[in-house]
Design an enzyme around this catalytic site. Structure first.
Site, PDB file in Angstrom:
ATOM      1  N   HIS A   1       0.857  -1.186   0.000  1.00  9.53           N
ATOM      2  CA  HIS A   1       0.000   0.000   0.000  1.00  9.53           C
ATOM      3  C   HIS A   1       0.900   1.246   0.000  1.00  9.53           C
ATOM      4  O   HIS A   1       2.010   1.192   0.534  1.00  9.53           O
ATOM      5  CB  HIS A   1      -0.878  -0.051   1.271  1.00  9.53           C
ATOM      6  CG  HIS A   1      -1.825   1.097   1.384  1.00  9.53           C
ATOM      7  ND1 HIS A   1      -1.476   2.287   1.979  1.00  9.53           N
ATOM      8  CD2 HIS A   1      -3.115   1.235   0.981  1.00  9.53           C
ATOM      9  CE1 HIS A   1      -2.508   3.113   1.934  1.00  9.53           C
ATOM     10  NE2 HIS A   1      -3.517   2.498   1.330  1.00  9.53           N
ATOM     11  N   PRO A   2       0.428   2.354  -0.573  1.00 15.95           N
ATOM     12  CA  PRO A   2       1.294   3.557  -0.654  1.00 15.95           C
ATOM     13  C   PRO A   2       1.806   4.092   0.700  1.00 15.95           C
ATOM     14  O   PRO A   2       2.782   4.830   0.720  1.00 15.95           O
ATOM     15  CB  PRO A   2       0.391   4.584  -1.337  1.00 15.95           C
ATOM     16  CG  PRO A   2      -0.613   3.774  -2.088  1.00 15.95           C
ATOM     17  CD  PRO A   2      -0.809   2.503  -1.334  1.00 15.95           C
ATOM     18  N   ARG A   3       1.170   3.740   1.805  1.00 15.71           N
ATOM     19  CA  ARG A   3       1.687   4.179   3.107  1.00 15.71           C
ATOM     20  C   ARG A   3       2.888   3.344   3.563  1.00 15.71           C
ATOM     21  O   ARG A   3       3.537   3.665   4.552  1.00 15.71           O
ATOM     22  CB  ARG A   3       0.584   4.089   4.177  1.00 15.71           C
ATOM     23  CG  ARG A   3      -0.110   5.380   4.531  1.00 15.71           C
ATOM     24  CD  ARG A   3       0.800   6.516   4.929  1.00 15.71           C
ATOM     25  NE  ARG A   3       1.338   6.436   6.274  1.00 15.71           N
ATOM     26  CZ  ARG A   3       0.684   6.682   7.382  1.00 15.71           C
ATOM     27  NH1 ARG A   3      -0.576   7.051   7.341  1.00 15.71           N
ATOM     28  NH2 ARG A   3       1.256   6.591   8.556  1.00 15.71           N
ATOM     29  N   LYS A   4       3.159   2.263   2.878  1.00 13.48           N
ATOM     30  CA  LYS A   4       4.278   1.419   3.282  1.00 13.48           C
ATOM     31  C   LYS A   4       5.554   1.862   2.556  1.00 13.48           C
ATOM     32  O   LYS A   4       5.536   2.809   1.791  1.00 13.48           O
ATOM     33  CB  LYS A   4       3.960  -0.052   3.019  1.00 13.48           C
ATOM     34  CG  LYS A   4       2.540  -0.476   3.381  1.00 13.48           C
ATOM     35  CD  LYS A   4       2.156  -0.268   4.836  1.00 13.48           C
ATOM     36  CE  LYS A   4       0.732  -0.785   5.040  1.00 13.48           C
ATOM     37  NZ  LYS A   4       0.132  -0.525   6.307  1.00 13.48           N
ATOM     38  N   VAL A   5       6.635   1.101   2.747  1.00 13.32           N
ATOM     39  CA  VAL A   5       7.946   1.568   2.284  1.00 13.32           C
ATOM     40  C   VAL A   5       8.144   1.404   0.773  1.00 13.32           C
ATOM     41  O   VAL A   5       8.785   2.222   0.125  1.00 13.32           O
ATOM     42  CB  VAL A   5       9.056   0.876   3.114  1.00 13.32           C
ATOM     43  CG1 VAL A   5      10.433   1.110   2.539  1.00 13.32           C
ATOM     44  CG2 VAL A   5       8.995   1.408   4.553  1.00 13.32           C
TER      45      VAL A   5
END
Ligand code: PLP
Length: 389
Positions: free
Chosen positions: A188-192
Site C-alpha cells: 500500500h502507498p503508506r508502506k515503504v
C-alpha cells in the site's frame, strides 16, 4: 505572506519513469493479470528477504487471511494478537470466524509485550499473530520460544516491515525470511515500497506455499498461465473453496522496480530517522522511538510520544497550521465501533495500547523529504510542545 509554503505530507511513495515504463511493459505485453511479472516479482522478493517461497496476493489483508487459514485457524479458535494495530490485523482473524485475544504492547517499542503472551494461551489458541509495528521488529525470539514450547504457529504481520532486520542466532536477517512460520507484507502507498495495492506471503513450507497459490486463484487446479501455453486441451477443476486474491502483472511490474529502489529508500529513511533523533533529543518529556539492540527498523513510521500536559489534538493542529501533516498514534481495534459487535477478548488491560494511541503522534517521513522540510517539522513540533526554538 507572499511566499507559498509547501505542505509536508505524512508519506509519499517514491516512484518515477521506471515504474511507469514497467506498467507500460505489462500492459503492452497482452498479459495483465497474474502472470510472468508476478512470478518474477515473487522470485526477486523471496531472494531479497531470504525466504524459500514468496506468493504475491492482492494486499496484506488477504495475505493474512490465507496465512491464518494455512495454519488451520477455524471458527471458534482463538488467535493471540494486539489490538494496537491497523484494524486489518484483527479483521483477518474474524474472517476465519476465530476470536482475536488481544494482549497489550510495550510502551517503548509499540510492539506486543512477550511477557503477556503466555497468560493469553488457552486450549482454544490456534496461532499467534504478531505485528512488526511501524517497521520495528517485535521480540520474535521471545515469542517464538513460547510458541515452540506450546506447539503453536506464529504468523508475522510484516505489512510495514520490508527491509527491516533482526539479529537471529548471531546474524542479521531480513524480516520475512521468515524466522517463524509465515510473514505477510503490504505494498500500500503508506508502506515503504508500493504497487498501488498488493501483498506478499513468505514461508519456507512448500505445502503452505502450494495452498496459497490455489486459494488466491479460486482454488483452481490448473492455473490459466499453464492452460494458456498448453498444446493439449486441459480442463481445470476446483477441488476446494478458493478466493480471488490475485495480484495483477501491472502491479508486479511496478513492484519489481520498487524492489530495486529499496536499498536506497532504506538508507534515506534511516538517515532521516537519525536526524529526527538528533533534532528532537533535547525536547523535555518527548519520548523518541526505541530500537532494541537486536532490531533494525526500516522506519516505515516515525512515532513520538508527547510530553505530559501536551494535548495530542492541539499539537497536531499547530503542526497542521504550519503545513505539516501528522497522524495520531496507531489505532486500537477494540475501541472501534466494529468491535462493539465483533467477538474479541483480552487478558489483562490494554492500557498501554490505549495510551499509545492517545499520547503518540506520527511525524512525516518519506524518501523525498528534504532536510529543510524535516527541520521545519522539528521546529514546529518544538513550538507545539512549547519549547523555544
Ligand atoms: C497496512 C497494514 C495492513 C493492511 O495492509 P493492506 O495491504 O492495506 O491490506 C495490515 N497490518 C498492518 C500492521 C498494516 O500497517
Amino acid at each position: 505572506m507572499s511566499e507559498k509554503i509547501q505542505n509536508i505530507p505524512i508519506a509519499k511513495p517514491w516512484m518515477g519513469e521506471a515504474e511507469a515504463e514497467a506498467a507500460t511493459r505489462a500492459i503492452m505485453s497482452g498479459w495483465i493479470t497474474q502472470g510472468p511479472e508476478v512470478a518474477a516479482f515473487e522470485q526477486e522478493f523471496a531472494a531479497y528477504v531470504g525466504a524459500k517461497y514468496a506468493c504475491a496476493v492482492s494486499n496484506c489483508t488477504t495475505a493474512l487471511h490465507l496465512a491464518l487459514l494455512a495454519v488451520g485457524v477455524q471458527p471458534g479458535d482463538e488467535v493471540i494478537t494486539v489490538s494496537h494495530s491497523y484494524i486489518a490485523t484483527a479483521n483477518t482473524i474474524r474472517y476465519c470466524g476465530a476470536i482475536p485475544v488481544f494482549v497489550d504492547i510495550e510502551p517503548q517499542t509499540y510492539n506486543i509485550n512477550p511477557l503477556l503472551v503466555e497468560a493469553a494461551i488457552s486450549d482454544k489458541t490456534r496461532a499467534i499473530l504478531v505485528v512488526h509495528q511501524m517497521g520495528m521488529p517485535c521480540d520474535l525470539k521471545a515469542i517464538s520460544d513460547i510458541a515452540r514450547s506450546r506447539n503453536l504457529p506464529v504468523i508475522e504481520d510484516a505489512a510495514c516491515a520490508i527491509g527491516s532486520e533482526i539479529l537471529w542466532n548471531g546474524e542479521w536477517e531480513k524480516i520475512g525470511q521468515p524466522q517463524t512460520d509465515i510473514a505477510c507484507f503490504s505494498f500500500h502507498p503508506r508502506k515503504v515500497i508500493a504497487t498501488g495495492d498488493g501483498g506478499m506471503i513468505t514461508t519456507n513450507n512448500p505445502e503452505w506455499d502450494k495452498q496459497f497459490r490455489l486459494w488466491r486463484q479460486h482454488g483452481m487446479s490448473v492455473p490459466d498461465t499453464v492452460r494458456h501455453g498448453a498444446k493439449q486441451v486441459i480442463f481445470e477443476s476446483y477441488p476446494m473453496l478458493g478466493y480471488n486474491y490475485r495480484m495483477t502483472d501491472i502491479q508486479a511490474a511496478v513492484g519489481r522496480e520498487q524492489l530495486k529502489r529499496l536499498p536506497e529508500i532504506l538508507e534515506r529513511r534511516r538517515y532521516l530517522a537519525r536526524r529526527y533523533q538528533e533534532g528532537l533529543a533535547d525536547v523535555p518529556g518527548l519520548k523518541l522511538p526505541t530500537q532494541p539492540a537486536w532490531a533494525k527498523s526500516n522506519w516505515q513510521s516515525y512515532c513520538v510520544r508527547l510530553p505530559e500536559g501536551c494535548d495530542q489534538v492541539e499539537v497536531m493542529q499547530v503542526l497542521l497550521d504550519a503545513g505539516i501533516s501528522t497522524r495520531r498514534g496507531i489505532m486500537c481495534a477494540h475501541r472501534e465501533p466494529a468491535y462493539q459487535r465483533e467477538a474479541w477478548s483480552c487478558v489483562g488491560s490494554l492500557v498501554e495500547s490505549e495510551q499509545a494511541q492517545e499520547r503518540a503522534i506520527i511525524l512525516p517521513l518519506f524518501h523525498q523529504m528534504t532536510e529543510a522540510e524535516q527541520d521545519r517539522a522539528i521546529e514546529a513540533l518544538k513550538t507545539a510542545c512549547q519549547i523555544p526554538a
